[in-house]
Scaffold this motif. Structure first.
Motif, PDB file in Angstrom:
ATOM      1  N   MET A  12       0.186  -7.254 -10.677  1.00 60.04           N
ATOM      2  CA  MET A  12      -0.116  -6.367  -9.563  1.00 60.04           C
ATOM      3  C   MET A  12      -0.595  -5.017 -10.081  1.00 60.04           C
ATOM      4  SD  MET A  12       3.163  -7.279  -7.126  1.00 60.04           S
ATOM      5  CE  MET A  12       4.326  -7.383  -8.499  1.00 60.04           C
ATOM      6  N   PRO A  13      -1.890  -4.855 -10.328  1.00 59.73           N
ATOM      7  CA  PRO A  13      -2.398  -3.614 -10.915  1.00 59.73           C
ATOM      8  C   PRO A  13      -2.174  -2.382 -10.045  1.00 59.73           C
ATOM      9  CG  PRO A  13      -4.201  -5.021 -10.174  1.00 59.73           C
ATOM     10  CD  PRO A  13      -2.966  -5.843 -10.099  1.00 59.73           C
ATOM     11  N   TRP A  14      -1.955  -2.565  -8.748  1.00 58.48           N
ATOM     12  CA  TRP A  14      -1.720  -1.410  -7.877  1.00 58.48           C
ATOM     13  C   TRP A  14      -0.335  -0.806  -8.081  1.00 58.48           C
ATOM     14  CZ3 TRP A  14      -2.409  -6.429  -6.223  1.00 58.48           C
ATOM     15  CH2 TRP A  14      -1.298  -7.085  -5.685  1.00 58.48           C
ATOM     16  N   ARG A  15       0.550  -1.516  -8.790  1.00 55.39           N
ATOM     17  CA  ARG A  15       1.888  -1.005  -9.078  1.00 55.39           C
ATOM     18  C   ARG A  15       1.920  -0.366 -10.460  1.00 55.39           C
ATOM     19  NH1 ARG A  15       6.734  -3.814  -6.275  1.00 55.39           N
ATOM     20  NH2 ARG A  15       7.737  -2.529  -7.844  1.00 55.39           N
ATOM     21  N   LEU A  16       2.575   0.791 -10.562  1.00 56.00           N
ATOM     22  CA  LEU A  16       2.664   1.465 -11.851  1.00 56.00           C
ATOM     23  C   LEU A  16       3.621   0.765 -12.791  1.00 56.00           C
ATOM     24  CD1 LEU A  16       2.677   5.230 -10.821  1.00 56.00           C
ATOM     25  CD2 LEU A  16       0.803   3.889 -11.752  1.00 56.00           C
ATOM     26  N   THR A  17       4.697   0.175 -12.231  1.00 58.54           N
ATOM     27  CA  THR A  17       5.676  -0.528 -13.040  1.00 58.54           C
ATOM     28  C   THR A  17       6.105  -1.781 -12.313  1.00 58.54           C
ATOM     29  OG1 THR A  17       7.569   0.631 -12.054  1.00 58.54           O
ATOM     30  CG2 THR A  17       6.546   1.637 -13.983  1.00 58.54           C
ATOM     31  N   ASP A  18       6.726  -2.702 -13.027  1.00 57.20           N
ATOM     32  CA  ASP A  18       7.295  -3.894 -12.416  1.00 57.20           C
ATOM     33  C   ASP A  18       8.732  -3.659 -11.984  1.00 57.20           C
ATOM     34  OD1 ASP A  18       5.017  -5.391 -12.730  1.00 57.20           O
ATOM     35  OD2 ASP A  18       5.558  -6.031 -14.736  1.00 57.20           O
ATOM     36  N   ALA A  19       9.345  -2.599 -12.513  1.00 54.42           N
ATOM     37  CA  ALA A  19      10.732  -2.294 -12.166  1.00 54.42           C
ATOM     38  C   ALA A  19      10.774  -1.409 -10.943  1.00 54.42           C
ATOM     39  CB  ALA A  19      11.414  -1.581 -13.332  1.00 54.42           C
ATOM     40  N   GLY A  36     -12.951  -0.362 -11.086  1.00 50.22           N
ATOM     41  CA  GLY A  36     -11.765  -1.119 -11.454  1.00 50.22           C
ATOM     42  C   GLY A  36     -11.298  -2.019 -10.328  1.00 50.22           C
ATOM     43  N   PHE A  37     -10.021  -2.352 -10.342  1.00 52.58           N
ATOM     44  CA  PHE A  37      -9.499  -3.288  -9.359  1.00 52.58           C
ATOM     45  C   PHE A  37      -9.520  -2.703  -7.949  1.00 52.58           C
ATOM     46  CE2 PHE A  37      -5.987  -4.681  -6.681  1.00 52.58           C
ATOM     47  CZ  PHE A  37      -6.302  -6.022  -6.543  1.00 52.58           C
ATOM     48  N   TRP A  38     -10.062  -3.463  -7.029  1.00 55.66           N
ATOM     49  CA  TRP A  38     -10.031  -3.164  -5.589  1.00 55.66           C
ATOM     50  C   TRP A  38     -10.283  -4.474  -4.858  1.00 55.66           C
ATOM     51  CZ3 TRP A  38     -13.788  -4.202  -1.946  1.00 55.66           C
ATOM     52  CH2 TRP A  38     -13.532  -3.726  -0.652  1.00 55.66           C
ATOM     53  N   ARG A  39      -9.500  -4.710  -3.817  1.00 55.32           N
ATOM     54  CA  ARG A  39      -9.756  -5.875  -2.978  1.00 55.32           C
ATOM     55  C   ARG A  39      -9.232  -5.621  -1.578  1.00 55.32           C
ATOM     56  NH1 ARG A  39     -11.536 -11.007  -3.174  1.00 55.32           N
ATOM     57  NH2 ARG A  39     -11.821 -10.880  -5.426  1.00 55.32           N
ATOM     58  N   ALA A  40     -10.110  -5.830  -0.607  1.00 61.75           N
ATOM     59  CA  ALA A  40      -9.712  -5.770   0.795  1.00 61.75           C
ATOM     60  C   ALA A  40      -9.309  -7.166   1.245  1.00 61.75           C
ATOM     61  CB  ALA A  40     -10.859  -5.250   1.653  1.00 61.75           C
ATOM     62  N   MET A  41      -8.344  -7.252   2.149  1.00 58.93           N
ATOM     63  CA  MET A  41      -7.872  -8.551   2.638  1.00 58.93           C
ATOM     64  C   MET A  41      -8.584  -8.875   3.953  1.00 58.93           C
ATOM     65  SD  MET A  41      -3.960  -9.872   3.258  1.00 58.93           S
ATOM     66  CE  MET A  41      -3.802  -8.976   4.812  1.00 58.93           C
ATOM     67  N   ASP A  42      -9.813  -9.350   3.835  1.00 56.08           N
ATOM     68  CA  ASP A  42     -10.615  -9.663   5.011  1.00 56.08           C
ATOM     69  C   ASP A  42     -10.628 -11.144   5.355  1.00 56.08           C
ATOM     70  OD1 ASP A  42     -11.392  -7.006   5.478  1.00 56.08           O
ATOM     71  OD2 ASP A  42     -12.987  -7.162   3.984  1.00 56.08           O
ATOM     72  N   THR A  43     -10.338 -11.980   4.379  1.00 55.93           N
ATOM     73  CA  THR A  43     -10.413 -13.423   4.589  1.00 55.93           C
ATOM     74  C   THR A  43      -9.175 -14.098   4.018  1.00 55.93           C
ATOM     75  OG1 THR A  43     -11.506 -13.870   2.470  1.00 55.93           O
ATOM     76  CG2 THR A  43     -12.926 -13.305   4.344  1.00 55.93           C
ATOM     77  N   LEU A 103       0.826  -1.203   0.000  1.00 55.14           N
ATOM     78  CA  LEU A 103       0.000   0.000   0.000  1.00 55.14           C
ATOM     79  C   LEU A 103       0.865   1.261   0.000  1.00 55.14           C
ATOM     80  CD1 LEU A 103      -2.868   1.167   0.140  1.00 55.14           C
ATOM     81  CD2 LEU A 103      -2.657   1.106   2.633  1.00 55.14           C
ATOM     82  N   MET A 104       1.923   1.251   0.819  1.00 56.58           N
ATOM     83  CA  MET A 104       2.817   2.403   0.858  1.00 56.58           C
ATOM     84  C   MET A 104       3.508   2.594  -0.486  1.00 56.58           C
ATOM     85  SD  MET A 104       4.297   1.873   4.728  1.00 56.58           S
ATOM     86  CE  MET A 104       5.357   3.308   4.751  1.00 56.58           C
ATOM     87  N   ASN A 105       3.835   1.499  -1.146  1.00 52.81           N
ATOM     88  CA  ASN A 105       4.443   1.579  -2.468  1.00 52.81           C
ATOM     89  C   ASN A 105       3.467   2.174  -3.483  1.00 52.81           C
ATOM     90  OD1 ASN A 105       6.823   0.982  -4.090  1.00 52.81           O
ATOM     91  ND2 ASN A 105       5.562  -0.560  -5.107  1.00 52.81           N
ATOM     92  N   TYR A 106       2.176   1.844  -3.332  1.00 58.80           N
ATOM     93  CA  TYR A 106       1.145   2.431  -4.197  1.00 58.80           C
ATOM     94  C   TYR A 106       1.176   3.954  -4.109  1.00 58.80           C
ATOM     95  CZ  TYR A 106      -3.516   4.183  -5.389  1.00 58.80           C
ATOM     96  OH  TYR A 106      -4.550   4.926  -5.908  1.00 58.80           O
ATOM     97  N   TYR A 107       1.199   4.475  -2.890  1.00 63.32           N
ATOM     98  CA  TYR A 107       1.219   5.927  -2.710  1.00 63.32           C
ATOM     99  C   TYR A 107       2.558   6.521  -3.165  1.00 63.32           C
ATOM    100  CZ  TYR A 107      -3.150   5.938  -0.063  1.00 63.32           C
ATOM    101  OH  TYR A 107      -4.469   5.824   0.305  1.00 63.32           O
ATOM    102  N   GLY A 140      -6.294  -3.059   2.235  1.00 64.98           N
ATOM    103  CA  GLY A 140      -6.786  -3.313   0.889  1.00 64.98           C
ATOM    104  C   GLY A 140      -5.934  -2.626  -0.149  1.00 64.98           C
ATOM    105  N   LEU A 141      -6.057  -3.075  -1.397  1.00 64.68           N
ATOM    106  CA  LEU A 141      -5.264  -2.544  -2.498  1.00 64.68           C
ATOM    107  C   LEU A 141      -6.176  -2.207  -3.676  1.00 64.68           C
ATOM    108  CD1 LEU A 141      -2.343  -5.140  -2.361  1.00 64.68           C
ATOM    109  CD2 LEU A 141      -2.223  -2.739  -1.628  1.00 64.68           C
ATOM    110  N   SER A 142      -5.741  -1.228  -4.477  1.00 72.59           N
ATOM    111  CA  SER A 142      -6.515  -0.814  -5.639  1.00 72.59           C
ATOM    112  C   SER A 142      -5.580  -0.202  -6.665  1.00 72.59           C
ATOM    113  CB  SER A 142      -7.593   0.207  -5.235  1.00 72.59           C
ATOM    114  OG  SER A 142      -8.313   0.674  -6.365  1.00 72.59           O
ATOM    115  N   ASP A 143      -6.057  -0.072  -7.909  1.00 78.78           N
ATOM    116  CA  ASP A 143      -5.309   0.638  -8.930  1.00 78.78           C
ATOM    117  C   ASP A 143      -6.021   1.933  -9.308  1.00 78.78           C
ATOM    118  OD1 ASP A 143      -7.475  -0.327 -10.315  1.00 78.78           O
ATOM    119  OD2 ASP A 143      -6.321  -1.134 -12.002  1.00 78.78           O
ATOM    120  N   VAL A 144      -6.861   2.452  -8.412  1.00 75.51           N
ATOM    121  CA  VAL A 144      -7.600   3.676  -8.684  1.00 75.51           C
ATOM    122  C   VAL A 144      -6.633   4.803  -9.059  1.00 75.51           C
ATOM    123  CG1 VAL A 144      -7.603   4.365  -6.244  1.00 75.51           C
ATOM    124  CG2 VAL A 144      -9.342   5.271  -7.795  1.00 75.51           C
TER     125      VAL A 144
END
Length: 270
Positions: free
Chosen positions: A251-258, A228-235, A37-41, A131-135
């Motif tokens: 991993m859609p929440w990441r802008l790049t793989d590098a 679009g993509f969103w998923r909370a880790m509840d289970t 999540l921190m990497n997303y931001y 949770g993670l998203s690519d919003v």
């Protein structure tokens, strides 16, 4: 913009993990979901974080205070481990305020507890940290900035994997039908705030109950709808889906793989 991450509650336990691991530290791949999540931001230009810790705060602090990026990144080792050269893009320089906001506080109380760290911000971000998203965060921020609202939340479609029972008044069954998501929107746990939000929160209140009700009455709350993509880790199933995505490098929440966006610095305050 500063990012407040709520990661101090008891939360829900995922059964294959012991009580000693707080939910934000449950791994997705080699890294905890909190790191993802921190990497997303960070990849979107927001590198200053305020972590509202509480339950098992020492686990979260130990992770950042003893962080060894070479344990996860591609690297070259020489001198029998005395020299380590990381490969790929340079690491992100995260500035992390680790604030103990207590074990039993709810989200509203945790937000109030770090008020002094964001009171001078025009806009600040916040997240449930599970949770993670690519919003498109830039678009979400821009729409909020151009509004006169004090708060904005990400509205997403719920993941419904069950069927509704169609039961007659006498108890007889008509049948089962697939859950209809067409008119359902839920809080996705991604928030934008202006400091005026604090005028709507009273001591002891949960964020999305009384404060959000007041915001609605004042026409000061907006929803950013996203399908679009969103998923909370509840289970355990949620975690396995995210784990599989990481293993497949999908991993859609990441802008790049590098590059990895690894933190290099942690401070106990801001």
């Amino acid at each position: 913009m500063k990012v407040i991450l709520f990661c101090g509650g008891l939360g829900t336990r995922i059964r294959e993990y012991p009580e000693s691991i707080p939910k934000p530290m449950i791994p997705i791949g080699h890294q905890p979901i909190l790191w993802h999540l921190m990497n997303y931001y960070s990849q979107r230009g927001h590198n200053e974080f305020i972590l509202c810790t509480g339950y098992k705060a020492n686990v979260i602090k130990d992770f950042f205070l003893n962080y060894r990026p070479q344990a996860y990144a591609d690297c070259i080792v020489s001198g029998f481990g005395t020299k380590i050269e990381l490969l790929g893009k340079p690491e992100q320089d995260w500035r992390i305020a680790l604030i103990d906001t207590g074990i039993w506080r709810n989200i509203g109380e945790r937000l109030l507890a770090v008020r002094e760290h964001v009171c001078n911000e025009e806009i600040f971000l916040a997240n449930y940290s599970d949770g993670l998203s690519d919003v498109d965060l830039d678009d979400m921020i821009e729409r909020f900035r151009n509004s006169d609202k004090l708060a904005c939340f990400l509205a997403v479609r719920p993941h419904l994997s069950f069927h509704f029972a169609d039961i007659q008044p006498n108890g007889s069954m008509r049948g089962f039908r697939t859950a209809d998501r067409s008119d359902l929107w839920i809080n996705g746990g991604f928030f934008l705030f202006r400091p005026g939000i604090f005028d709507f929160i009273r001591p002891g209140e949960e964020l999305v109950q009384e404060p959000f009700t007041r915001l609605i009455e004042a026409d000061a709350l907006m929803a950013y709808k996203y399908e679009g993509f969103w998923r909370a880790m509840d289970t355990l199933k949620d975690r396995q889906i995210l784990e599989d995505m990481v293993e497949q490098s999908a991993m859609p929440w990441r802008l790049t793989d590098a590059g990895s966006g690894h933190p290099t610095r942690a401070v106990a305050g801001s």
